[in-house]
Design a protein around this motif. Sequence first.
Motif, PDB file in Angstrom:
ATOM      1  N   PRO A 125      43.388 -20.250 -45.363  1.00  0.00           N
ATOM      2  CA  PRO A 125      42.818 -19.319 -46.350  1.00  0.00           C
ATOM      3  C   PRO A 125      43.618 -18.036 -46.473  1.00  0.00           C
ATOM      4  CG  PRO A 125      41.615 -19.144 -44.290  1.00  0.00           C
ATOM      5  CD  PRO A 125      42.592 -20.289 -44.118  1.00  0.00           C
ATOM      6  N   LYS A 126      43.526 -17.417 -47.655  1.00  0.00           N
ATOM      7  CA  LYS A 126      44.117 -16.089 -47.871  1.00  0.00           C
ATOM      8  C   LYS A 126      43.194 -15.020 -47.299  1.00  0.00           C
ATOM      9  CE  LYS A 126      47.181 -13.328 -50.040  1.00  0.00           C
ATOM     10  NZ  LYS A 126      47.508 -13.523 -51.461  1.00  0.00           N
ATOM     11  N   ALA A 127      41.879 -15.270 -47.390  1.00  0.00           N
ATOM     12  CA  ALA A 127      40.907 -14.272 -46.935  1.00  0.00           C
ATOM     13  C   ALA A 127      39.623 -14.959 -46.487  1.00  0.00           C
ATOM     14  CB  ALA A 127      40.596 -13.277 -48.053  1.00  0.00           C
ATOM     15  N   LEU A 128      38.865 -14.236 -45.684  1.00  0.00           N
ATOM     16  CA  LEU A 128      37.535 -14.658 -45.235  1.00  0.00           C
ATOM     17  C   LEU A 128      36.533 -13.575 -45.603  1.00  0.00           C
ATOM     18  CD1 LEU A 128      35.482 -16.302 -43.424  1.00  0.00           C
ATOM     19  CD2 LEU A 128      36.253 -14.853 -41.530  1.00  0.00           C
ATOM     20  N   VAL A 129      35.442 -13.981 -46.258  1.00  0.00           N
ATOM     21  CA  VAL A 129      34.323 -13.076 -46.513  1.00  0.00           C
ATOM     22  C   VAL A 129      33.234 -13.405 -45.504  1.00  0.00           C
ATOM     23  CG1 VAL A 129      32.597 -12.285 -48.169  1.00  0.00           C
ATOM     24  CG2 VAL A 129      34.867 -12.965 -48.974  1.00  0.00           C
ATOM     25  N   CYS A 130      33.039 -12.515 -44.539  1.00  0.00           N
ATOM     26  CA  CYS A 130      32.010 -12.739 -43.519  1.00  0.00           C
ATOM     27  C   CYS A 130      30.810 -11.845 -43.824  1.00  0.00           C
ATOM     28  CB  CYS A 130      32.550 -12.489 -42.116  1.00  0.00           C
ATOM     29  SG  CYS A 130      33.345 -10.908 -41.855  1.00  0.00           S
ATOM     30  N   VAL A 131      29.644 -12.440 -43.840  1.00  0.00           N
ATOM     31  CA  VAL A 131      28.424 -11.774 -44.284  1.00  0.00           C
ATOM     32  C   VAL A 131      27.588 -11.362 -43.078  1.00  0.00           C
ATOM     33  CG1 VAL A 131      26.318 -12.023 -45.648  1.00  0.00           C
ATOM     34  CG2 VAL A 131      28.447 -13.121 -46.412  1.00  0.00           C
ATOM     35  N   HIS A 132      27.257 -10.077 -43.006  1.00  0.00           N
ATOM     36  CA  HIS A 132      26.392  -9.575 -41.933  1.00  0.00           C
ATOM     37  C   HIS A 132      24.941  -9.740 -42.376  1.00  0.00           C
ATOM     38  CE1 HIS A 132      30.037  -8.177 -40.221  1.00  0.00           C
ATOM     39  NE2 HIS A 132      30.140  -7.058 -40.905  1.00  0.00           N
ATOM     40  N   SER A 134      21.169  -9.921 -42.965  1.00  0.00           N
ATOM     41  CA  SER A 134      20.011  -9.108 -42.573  1.00  0.00           C
ATOM     42  C   SER A 134      20.406  -7.752 -42.008  1.00  0.00           C
ATOM     43  CB  SER A 134      19.092  -9.839 -41.566  1.00  0.00           C
ATOM     44  OG  SER A 134      19.523  -9.684 -40.227  1.00  0.00           O
ATOM     45  N   GLY A 135      21.715  -7.545 -41.761  1.00  0.00           N
ATOM     46  CA  GLY A 135      22.188  -6.312 -41.129  1.00  0.00           C
ATOM     47  C   GLY A 135      22.735  -6.539 -39.739  1.00  0.00           C
ATOM     48  N   ARG A 136      22.690  -7.788 -39.275  1.00  0.00           N
ATOM     49  CA  ARG A 136      23.225  -8.121 -37.947  1.00  0.00           C
ATOM     50  C   ARG A 136      24.708  -8.469 -38.091  1.00  0.00           C
ATOM     51  NH1 ARG A 136      20.217 -11.838 -37.190  1.00  0.00           N
ATOM     52  NH2 ARG A 136      18.600 -10.735 -36.030  1.00  0.00           N
ATOM     53  N   SER A 137      25.557  -7.777 -37.397  1.00  0.00           N
ATOM     54  CA  SER A 137      26.984  -8.001 -37.524  1.00  0.00           C
ATOM     55  C   SER A 137      27.392  -9.376 -37.023  1.00  0.00           C
ATOM     56  CB  SER A 137      27.764  -6.933 -36.748  1.00  0.00           C
ATOM     57  OG  SER A 137      29.156  -7.187 -36.818  1.00  0.00           O
ATOM     58  N   CYS A 138      28.359  -9.956 -37.706  1.00  0.00           N
ATOM     59  CA  CYS A 138      29.016 -11.152 -37.194  1.00  0.00           C
ATOM     60  C   CYS A 138      29.805 -10.790 -35.934  1.00  0.00           C
ATOM     61  CB  CYS A 138      29.975 -11.709 -38.241  1.00  0.00           C
ATOM     62  SG  CYS A 138      29.211 -12.248 -39.782  1.00  0.00           S
ATOM     63  N   ASP A 139      30.320 -11.808 -35.264  1.00  0.00           N
ATOM     64  CA  ASP A 139      31.141 -11.600 -34.063  1.00  0.00           C
ATOM     65  C   ASP A 139      32.541 -11.200 -34.522  1.00  0.00           C
ATOM     66  OD1 ASP A 139      32.488 -11.616 -31.688  1.00  0.00           O
ATOM     67  OD2 ASP A 139      31.900 -13.643 -31.097  1.00  0.00           O
ATOM     68  N   MET A 140      32.711  -9.915 -34.833  1.00  0.00           N
ATOM     69  CA  MET A 140      33.936  -9.459 -35.484  1.00  0.00           C
ATOM     70  C   MET A 140      35.156  -9.499 -34.562  1.00  0.00           C
ATOM     71  SD  MET A 140      33.030  -9.186 -38.500  1.00  0.00           S
ATOM     72  CE  MET A 140      34.660  -8.692 -39.045  1.00  0.00           C
ATOM     73  N   LYS A 141      34.970  -9.305 -33.273  1.00  0.00           N
ATOM     74  CA  LYS A 141      36.108  -9.388 -32.357  1.00  0.00           C
ATOM     75  C   LYS A 141      36.715 -10.785 -32.388  1.00  0.00           C
ATOM     76  CE  LYS A 141      35.289  -5.818 -28.861  1.00  0.00           C
ATOM     77  NZ  LYS A 141      35.026  -5.556 -27.416  1.00  0.00           N
ATOM     78  N   ALA A 142      35.868 -11.783 -32.344  1.00  0.00           N
ATOM     79  CA  ALA A 142      36.352 -13.165 -32.357  1.00  0.00           C
ATOM     80  C   ALA A 142      36.977 -13.500 -33.706  1.00  0.00           C
ATOM     81  CB  ALA A 142      35.204 -14.127 -32.058  1.00  0.00           C
ATOM     82  N   ILE A 143      36.380 -13.027 -34.788  1.00  0.00           N
ATOM     83  CA  ILE A 143      36.919 -13.292 -36.123  1.00  0.00           C
ATOM     84  C   ILE A 143      38.261 -12.596 -36.301  1.00  0.00           C
ATOM     85  CG2 ILE A 143      36.539 -12.829 -38.589  1.00  0.00           C
ATOM     86  CD1 ILE A 143      33.539 -13.353 -38.045  1.00  0.00           C
ATOM     87  N   LYS A 144      38.380 -11.382 -35.805  1.00  0.00           N
ATOM     88  CA  LYS A 144      39.657 -10.665 -35.884  1.00  0.00           C
ATOM     89  C   LYS A 144      40.749 -11.404 -35.112  1.00  0.00           C
ATOM     90  CE  LYS A 144      42.472  -7.227 -36.737  1.00  0.00           C
ATOM     91  NZ  LYS A 144      42.987  -6.990 -38.114  1.00  0.00           N
ATOM     92  N   ALA A 145      40.412 -11.924 -33.943  1.00  0.00           N
ATOM     93  CA  ALA A 145      41.387 -12.668 -33.154  1.00  0.00           C
ATOM     94  C   ALA A 145      41.874 -13.899 -33.926  1.00  0.00           C
ATOM     95  CB  ALA A 145      40.777 -13.081 -31.818  1.00  0.00           C
ATOM     96  N   LEU A 146      40.957 -14.568 -34.618  1.00  0.00           N
ATOM     97  CA  LEU A 146      41.338 -15.733 -35.418  1.00  0.00           C
ATOM     98  C   LEU A 146      42.215 -15.323 -36.607  1.00  0.00           C
ATOM     99  CD1 LEU A 146      37.991 -17.755 -35.437  1.00  0.00           C
ATOM    100  CD2 LEU A 146      40.105 -18.333 -34.223  1.00  0.00           C
ATOM    101  N   SER A 147      41.928 -14.161 -37.201  1.00  0.00           N
ATOM    102  CA  SER A 147      42.734 -13.704 -38.338  1.00  0.00           C
ATOM    103  C   SER A 147      44.167 -13.410 -37.909  1.00  0.00           C
ATOM    104  CB  SER A 147      42.114 -12.466 -38.985  1.00  0.00           C
ATOM    105  OG  SER A 147      42.387 -11.290 -38.258  1.00  0.00           O
ATOM    106  N   LEU A 148      44.334 -12.887 -36.717  1.00  0.00           N
ATOM    107  CA  LEU A 148      45.676 -12.608 -36.204  1.00  0.00           C
ATOM    108  C   LEU A 148      46.421 -13.909 -35.892  1.00  0.00           C
ATOM    109  CD1 LEU A 148      44.883  -9.598 -33.831  1.00  0.00           C
ATOM    110  CD2 LEU A 148      45.970  -9.507 -36.087  1.00  0.00           C
ATOM    111  N   TYR A 150      45.788 -16.934 -37.381  1.00  0.00           N
ATOM    112  CA  TYR A 150      45.983 -17.806 -38.547  1.00  0.00           C
ATOM    113  C   TYR A 150      46.395 -17.047 -39.811  1.00  0.00           C
ATOM    114  CZ  TYR A 150      43.934 -21.498 -35.726  1.00  0.00           C
ATOM    115  OH  TYR A 150      43.700 -22.421 -34.750  1.00  0.00           O
ATOM    116  N   GLY A 151      46.424 -15.716 -39.758  1.00  0.00           N
ATOM    117  CA  GLY A 151      47.002 -14.961 -40.844  1.00  0.00           C
ATOM    118  C   GLY A 151      46.189 -14.844 -42.111  1.00  0.00           C
ATOM    119  N   PHE A 152      44.911 -14.485 -42.002  1.00  0.00           N
ATOM    120  CA  PHE A 152      44.098 -14.262 -43.199  1.00  0.00           C
ATOM    121  C   PHE A 152      43.479 -12.864 -43.165  1.00  0.00           C
ATOM    122  CE2 PHE A 152      41.419 -16.445 -40.040  1.00  0.00           C
ATOM    123  CZ  PHE A 152      40.316 -15.607 -39.953  1.00  0.00           C
TER     124      PHE A 152
END
Length: 385
Positions: A125-132, A134-148, A150-152
């Motif tokens: 993917p070029k980008a990921l739209v992750c939805v928080h 109800s207001g509860r954050s996604c696991d952003m540390k893990a998602i950031k690690a994956l972005s680094l 796989y390059g999205f």
Amino acid sequence: MIPYSTQTIDSSDLKAVNDVMLSDYLTTGPKVGEFESELASYVNAKHAIAVSSATAALHISMLALGVGINDIVYVSAISFVASANCALYTGASVEFMDVDPYTGNIDVDKLKVQLEKAKSLNKLPKALVCVHLSGRSCDMKAIKALSLEYGFYIVEDASHAVGSVYENEMVGCCTYSDLAVFSFHPVKIITTTEGGAITTNNEALYKKLSLLRAHGITHNPLEMENKDMPNFYYEQIELGYNYRMSDVQAALGINQLLRVQEFVDKRRELAKHYIDLLKDVDVRLPVADTDTNKNSWHLYQIGIDKGRRDEVYRQLRERGIGVQVHYLPIYAHPYYQKLHKYEKLEGAETFFSNTLSIPLYPKLSNLDQSMVASTLASVIDRLGD
């Protein structure tokens, strides 16, 4: 009927709006910049760009990241359709990511599996739209690690998450993302009637977004092709849109931001009270806050299994309790099914089938909250197993 949510407007909001209505500027005046500055400061981001809606924010976020034809955007399957539509507006295609059946947020383990498969097919993917949700954050540390890896790019759809906290940082600070998008629709944490915003720490993205929300026009001589022109001169240098927020909306937003922590604290208080009110009711309660991760509680979503959710919904609505369902998986909408025969995702189907949003908003009284809980308990008890 007790609504699932509603805006909180007081006399100070009315005065703020009225002052602008009587001023020289209803739009393209000083209030939008002031609102952007206050919002950026609140979430601890370098930049904020106010726009006409969160949908507009998502759209120009895709454009600013260079998303277009032949690109793929991953989107959480459980969200409002705008989270995916924004990619289609650019000509990109959408693939839906499965969610945790309990929280409704992206399942990071399944995301990793999908990325591994996509890499092997040369279809990352070029980008990921992750939805928080109800207001509860996604696991952003893990998602950031994956972005680094796989390059999205990462866009946080934080429409529900004004005031949320992840790892002791405000959601919207963009520590783990390129951009974060907020909504100020009347049922959200704060309102500008309609409206949205994008936060970012990237100067280049900020400049691009600023152009895209205002027809692609610049008044800055340094950005123009023709130099040394008169002061009235301007140039269109991008294909932009009329996605500007008005000064009237911004004035309301500024005043709402003065009370945002009051709103969020009240929502957290009500969320805790539901734990006590529903402790003996056969429903699954949402994940509680921790010291480092705190929900803004835009929604209070309970789980009702055994195939009873729809009947509970019907009976509560009949009794004047304005419950709601958030959301039908985006891929299940007829438009998306005609576009592509998306397969059902296990976590998304489970979450959708079993989840109900019950009333929660700052003006909800203790009496009304007790009525919601007691009515829910009565309906669940009558339905039994």
